[in-house]
Design a protein around this motif. Structure first.
Motif, PDB file in Angstrom:
ATOM      1  N   HIS A 105     -33.082  -5.473  19.044  1.00 13.44           N
ATOM      2  CA  HIS A 105     -32.032  -5.571  18.029  1.00 13.44           C
ATOM      3  C   HIS A 105     -32.313  -4.653  16.854  1.00 13.44           C
ATOM      4  CE1 HIS A 105     -30.432  -8.849  20.332  1.00 13.44           C
ATOM      5  NE2 HIS A 105     -31.601  -9.450  20.310  1.00 13.44           N
ATOM      6  N   ASN A 125     -31.247  -1.358  17.937  1.00  7.81           N
ATOM      7  CA  ASN A 125     -29.782  -1.269  17.877  1.00  7.81           C
ATOM      8  C   ASN A 125     -29.319  -0.957  16.469  1.00  7.81           C
ATOM      9  OD1 ASN A 125     -29.392  -1.765  20.562  1.00  7.81           O
ATOM     10  ND2 ASN A 125     -29.015  -3.956  20.322  1.00  7.81           N
ATOM     11  N   ALA A 138     -26.169  -6.050  20.112  1.00  9.21           N
ATOM     12  CA  ALA A 138     -26.227  -6.763  18.839  1.00  9.21           C
ATOM     13  C   ALA A 138     -27.275  -6.169  17.907  1.00  9.21           C
ATOM     14  CB  ALA A 138     -26.529  -8.239  19.081  1.00  9.21           C
ATOM     15  N   PHE A 186     -27.958 -10.560  15.393  1.00  5.71           N
ATOM     16  CA  PHE A 186     -29.113 -11.309  15.899  1.00  5.71           C
ATOM     17  C   PHE A 186     -29.485 -12.446  14.949  1.00  5.71           C
ATOM     18  CE2 PHE A 186     -33.760 -11.840  15.543  1.00  5.71           C
ATOM     19  CZ  PHE A 186     -33.953 -12.541  16.728  1.00  5.71           C
TER      20      PHE A 186
END
Lengths: 290, 277
Positions: free
Chosen positions: B72, B75, B225, B230
């Protein structure tokens, strides 16, 4: 001097931005307006017939719409009240001579950089939880009944959380505006016998007026769209006690899969935001010497 | 003339402002402390947390093991840097042209670009969601890069425009006189002078994209996400989670806090579209 050739080149350079933003604005916007006139539900296929203003009618007459409008108003108003008053106070305070001003300013501004989901969850759990949160623990240890923030005063709790996140923004902008205040004018007023209160009302406040207006307009546009803070704390509840317009549209469209109804809500949200935007655009336009 | 200020006044101001500043900062400090506690200790009374319990790094490891935290984090990095970079590529030529070759409609174009920023995201949630679903863009990083690029493009253009405007046009004309081509003019004359402004634009845009929590929450599920989404999964946790939430939060906000401190000044310009300087 701009030549004809450079004009043409300039147009070529602006074109990608204009085309992309135009697409970004026109395509979804016209789809929203189009959907808002259809009976269009993602779970129960109805063939999406044209139904005129039906969606608007259902959206506006739903009791949760009135609740959401009122909540939106209170949310925006409450946060503005706290952040503008607090921002003026911090701006004046930070403008005074002190030691370690840089560090203090950083501490005040820090909350602005915390992502909304973190702010909301940290406040909800670590501070506002009646059993394990700090406020609850302090209240209990002093012999008081702890407040169940998210259950008893959900909207006020969200107002407090959002205010914590945005007080730095108001402070930063008003503090910046304070820098351009003419100190000699203040001193002259003081020598003429003006007290600190009248100096504030007649010199400082008028000087900050423009910046305050900008803060109010920009924050209003952002606060009309508050979403994450509600999603992770109360889910709009209990009931609709903390549902704002943005959250209501989210519920209609992505939780109830009613595309038509959600789109009608979306159009209403756009109109509402535009009313504020017109004033903001005017302020910015005046300042732009293109 | 600045007046002489006694040290007593100074100390008093420092005490008042320092106390209030500390209160504003306290929640961040508190999760920093909780992130080094065990779950059992993290829910104890504040004084016991501070003085009556040990310190541990366990929460940081637990967060990573249980939920692949760094996926995450990655990301968030990809989405915020990606959208900033793409946005910059599109915005630089536009801002350059509007600042140095102003035409009759430049002001209108700028104002119109700004107006796209006033569109509430929820107003276009449904169509964007459906378009994303139909084109397989839901829960993809590329989808979020596209949305965040378009969302922040007006801010990037505006900030660059105000910075470019401050570069004296005479310098460019002199370069042109000396026979510099448009390409050379941009590369060797303009770019070096524009770098500070571009740097602050980049900084502000990364901050905005990193913290964006409408589209990231609505358009992602598990794969793409970023940290905003998250962290939101902690809204319905199981068992004790204060230490884990603190650890995850601290890692999520630390990079942006540091960047934010560097860009305080530019923030004002960027967020008010030059209405306050």
């Amino acid at each position: 001097m701009a030549t004809k050739a450079s004009r043409a080149a300039a147009r070529m350079m602006i074109a990608p931005s204009v085309i992309l933003l135009l697409a970004w604005m026109i395509v979804p916007l016209s789809l929203t307006i189009y959907f808002s006139f259809l009976r269009y539900n993602l779970i129960t296929p109805t063939g999406n017939p044209f139904v005129g203003w039906e969606n608007y009618y259902w959206f506006v007459t739903d009791p949760s719409f009135q609740a959401a409008m009122l909540n939106t108003l209170m949310l925006v108003g409450g946060v503005l009240l706290i952040t503008v008053a607090g921002g003026i106070m911090f701006a004046l305070l930070l403008d005074r001579p002190m030691f370690g001003q840089g560090i203090i300013r950083i501490m005040v501004i820090a909350p602005f950089f915390v992502m909304p989901t973190v702010s909301a969850l940290v406040w909800k759990n670590m501070f506002m939880n009646p059993v394990n949160g700090m406020f609850g623990q302090i209240a209990t240890s002093l012999g008081f009944q702890p407040i169940d923030f998210m259950g008893q005063i959900p909207l006020l709790s969200i107002i407090l959380i959002v205010s914590w996140m945005w007080l730095p923004f108001a402070t930063l902008i008003l503090f910046t505006a304070m820098q351009s205040l003419d100190q000699e004018q203040l001193e002259a007023a003081e020598m003429d016998g003006a007290g600190s209160f009248s100096r504030f009302v007649f010199i400082v406040l008028p000087h900050l007026a423009r910046a305050i207006t900008v803060v109010i307009l920009i924050q209003t546009i952002f606060h009309l769209s508050i979403f994450a803070e509600i999603l992770v704390t109360t889910n709009g509840g209990p009931g609709t006690a903390s549902t704002n317009l943005t959250y209501l549209i989210y519920v209609s469209s992505l939780l109830q899969f009613d595309v038509g109804l959600g789109s009608a809500g979306g159009v209403i949200a756009i109109i509402l935001a535009n009313i504020v935007a017109i004033f903001l655009m005017r302020m910015i336009g005046k300042n732009l010497d293109a | 003339m600045a007046r002489a200020v006694s040290n007593r006044t100074r100390a008093l101001n420092t005490a008042v402002a320092g106390t209030l500043g500390f209160l504003m900062f306290f929640p961040i400090l508190w999760i920093f402390i909780l992130s080094f506690k065990t779950e059992e200790d993290a829910i104890r009374a504040p004084l016991e947390v501070l003085f009556g319990s040990g310190w541990t790094l366990d929460s940081f490891f637990t967060v990573q093991e249980r939920s692949d935290y760094f996926k995450h984090f990655a990301n968030s990095v990809i989405i915020s840097l990606g959208s900033t970079f793409v946005g910059l590529l599109i915005a630089i030529p536009a801002a350059w042209a509007m600042a140095f070759v102003p035409a009759r409609h430049t002001k209108n174009v700028l104002m119109w670009m700004l107006s796209t920023k006033m569109l509430p995201p929820v107003g276009v949630l449904v169509p964007i969601y459906l378009i994303f679903r139909d084109y397989g863009l839901l829960d993809t990083r590329i989808g979020l890069v596209i949305v965040l690029t378009l969302m922040n493009l007006p801010i990037i253009i505006w900030m660059l425009y105000t910075y470019f405007k401050e570069i004296p046009g005479e310098i460019l004309e002199a370069a042109r006189m000396d026979g510099a081509s448009l390409r050379e003019e941009i590369l060797h004359v303009l770019t070096p002078m524009a770098i500070p402004g571009m740097a602050s634009t980049v900084l502000l845009n990364i901050i905005l994209a990193w913290n964006e929590a409408f589209w990231t929450l609505n358009l992602t599920a598990a794969n793409a996400a970023p940290l905003t989404a998250f962290i939101a999964s902690y809204s319905s946790p199981e068992g004790l989670f204060y230490a884990k939430l603190s650890a995850a939060s601290i890692m999520a906000i630390a990079p942006i806090l540091i960047m934010g401190w560097f860009s305080q000044r530019q923030l004002v310009r960027g967020l008010t579209f030059g209405a306050v300087k």
